[in-house]
Scaffold this motif. Structure first.
Motif, short mmCIF file in Angstrom:
data_model
loop_
_atom_site.label_atom_id
_atom_site.label_comp_id
_atom_site.label_asym_id
_atom_site.label_seq_id
_atom_site.Cartn_x
_atom_site.Cartn_y
_atom_site.Cartn_z
N ARG A 100 45.94 36.46 34.59
CA ARG A 100 44.62 36.12 34.05
C ARG A 100 44.01 37.31 33.32
NH1 ARG A 100 41.25 34.11 38.94
NH2 ARG A 100 39.62 34.00 37.33
N GLU A 138 34.99 43.26 42.43
CA GLU A 138 34.43 42.27 41.51
C GLU A 138 34.66 40.90 42.11
OE1 GLU A 138 33.48 41.19 38.11
OE2 GLU A 138 32.24 42.98 38.15
N ARG A 139 34.12 39.88 41.51
CA ARG A 139 34.34 38.51 41.99
C ARG A 139 35.72 38.03 41.53
NH1 ARG A 139 29.33 36.47 38.71
NH2 ARG A 139 30.46 37.84 37.30
N ASN A 168 42.99 37.22 29.31
CA ASN A 168 41.62 37.46 28.88
C ASN A 168 41.45 38.80 28.16
OD1 ASN A 168 39.65 35.24 30.07
ND2 ASN A 168 41.25 35.59 31.60
N HIS A 227 37.17 35.24 41.73
CA HIS A 227 37.20 33.87 41.20
C HIS A 227 36.57 33.78 39.82
CE1 HIS A 227 33.27 34.30 43.12
NE2 HIS A 227 32.83 33.32 42.36
N ASN A 228 35.64 34.69 39.50
CA ASN A 228 34.98 34.64 38.20
C ASN A 228 34.57 36.05 37.77
OD1 ASN A 228 33.81 33.55 35.88
ND2 ASN A 228 31.81 33.28 36.88
N PRO A 229 35.55 36.92 37.55
CA PRO A 229 35.23 38.33 37.21
C PRO A 229 34.77 38.47 35.76
CG PRO A 229 37.59 37.99 37.16
CD PRO A 229 36.99 36.70 37.63
N ASP A 230 34.16 39.59 35.49
CA ASP A 230 33.77 39.94 34.12
C ASP A 230 34.99 40.61 33.46
OD1 ASP A 230 32.76 40.96 31.79
OD2 ASP A 230 30.91 41.74 32.67
N TRP A 231 35.80 39.81 32.79
CA TRP A 231 37.06 40.32 32.24
C TRP A 231 36.81 41.38 31.17
CZ3 TRP A 231 40.90 39.55 35.22
CH2 TRP A 231 41.06 38.36 35.93
N ARG A 233 37.75 41.71 46.45
CA ARG A 233 36.49 41.57 47.18
C ARG A 233 36.06 42.89 47.83
NH1 ARG A 233 34.90 36.43 47.45
NH2 ARG A 233 36.45 34.79 47.14
#
Length: 222
Positions: A149, A87-88, A153, A90-94, A119
């Protein structure tokens, strides 16, 4: 053969310790996995690849995009289950990662410490997942920020327990005590496992609930 090398490489019957797992049937040896890829959960052995394949089928993932690992908690020696998903970072789909966590916990009946976005999943030249790399990085604290994080989230519990509902209030209080959480974190749709519940904590929660309600519920209530 010096320094006890032979004793470490061979067992008492002279078999080489390869680290492979398998079984013999009708004189035929079938390899099922590697010892280091076993996750120990309350005395039960779970193959990491079995969990990965279950989640891959459920979510339509390629098996190369998810890795399951078990890491020993240095504080109490318990096994923490970890998932690493491409997943990304820096900006994952939590929300998606927490859905994966819930599905894994339903499969295992045991809490998943965190689902970490990465990554890529490291592989050997032969295509095998190098789970030990993730475990080493976790033990060194390299994923601590992402784990924090992930916790931050966590989807909020929907609904509120009616304070006039004596039974629900007592059970929520028992959950809070057993899980060492604020009672405000316990909603009517909350998952005991996702909040950190284990079989041991479930038995403590049951005892607390029985004491609060002054009645015997029995293990079937779990």
């Amino acid at each position: 053969h010096g320094n006890g090398l032979s004793e470490r490489l061979f067992d008492a019957e002279g078999w080489l310790r390869t680290g492979d797992l398998g079984f013999l049937r009708d004189g035929r040896l079938t390899i099922t996995g590697r010892l280091k890829d076993v996750i120990l959960i309350n005395g039960r052995n779970v193959m990491a690849v079995d969990l990965e394949q279950h989640l891959s089928r459920a979510f339509g993932l390629k098996t190369s995009r998810i890795a399951a690992c078990g890491a020993i908690d240095p504080k109490d020696g318990s096994e923490s289950v970890l998932l690493f998903v491409v997943e990304r970072p820096h900006n994952p789909d939590w929300a998606y990662l927490h859905t994966l966590r819930a599905a894994a916990e339903d499969y295992l009946g045991y809490p998943v410490r965190a689902v970490i976005p990465v990554r890529r999943i490291p592989h050997t030249s032969s295509g095998k997942i190098q789970r030990h790399q993730f475990v080493s990085q976790w033990m060194l604290g390299e994923f601590a920020e992402l784990a924090h994080r992930f916790d931050e989230n966590r989807p909020a519990s929907t609904g509120v327990i009616d304070p006039d509902d004596v039974v629900m209030t007592a059970i929520a209080g028992a959950w809070a005590q057993a899980l060492a959480l604020p009672i405000a974190d316990i909603g009517p749709d909350a998952s005991f496992v996702s909040l950190g519940g284990t079989s041991v904590k479930a038995m403590r929660m049951l005892l607390l609930a029985e004491n609060a309600l002054d009645r015997r519920l029995g293990t079937k209530a779990l």
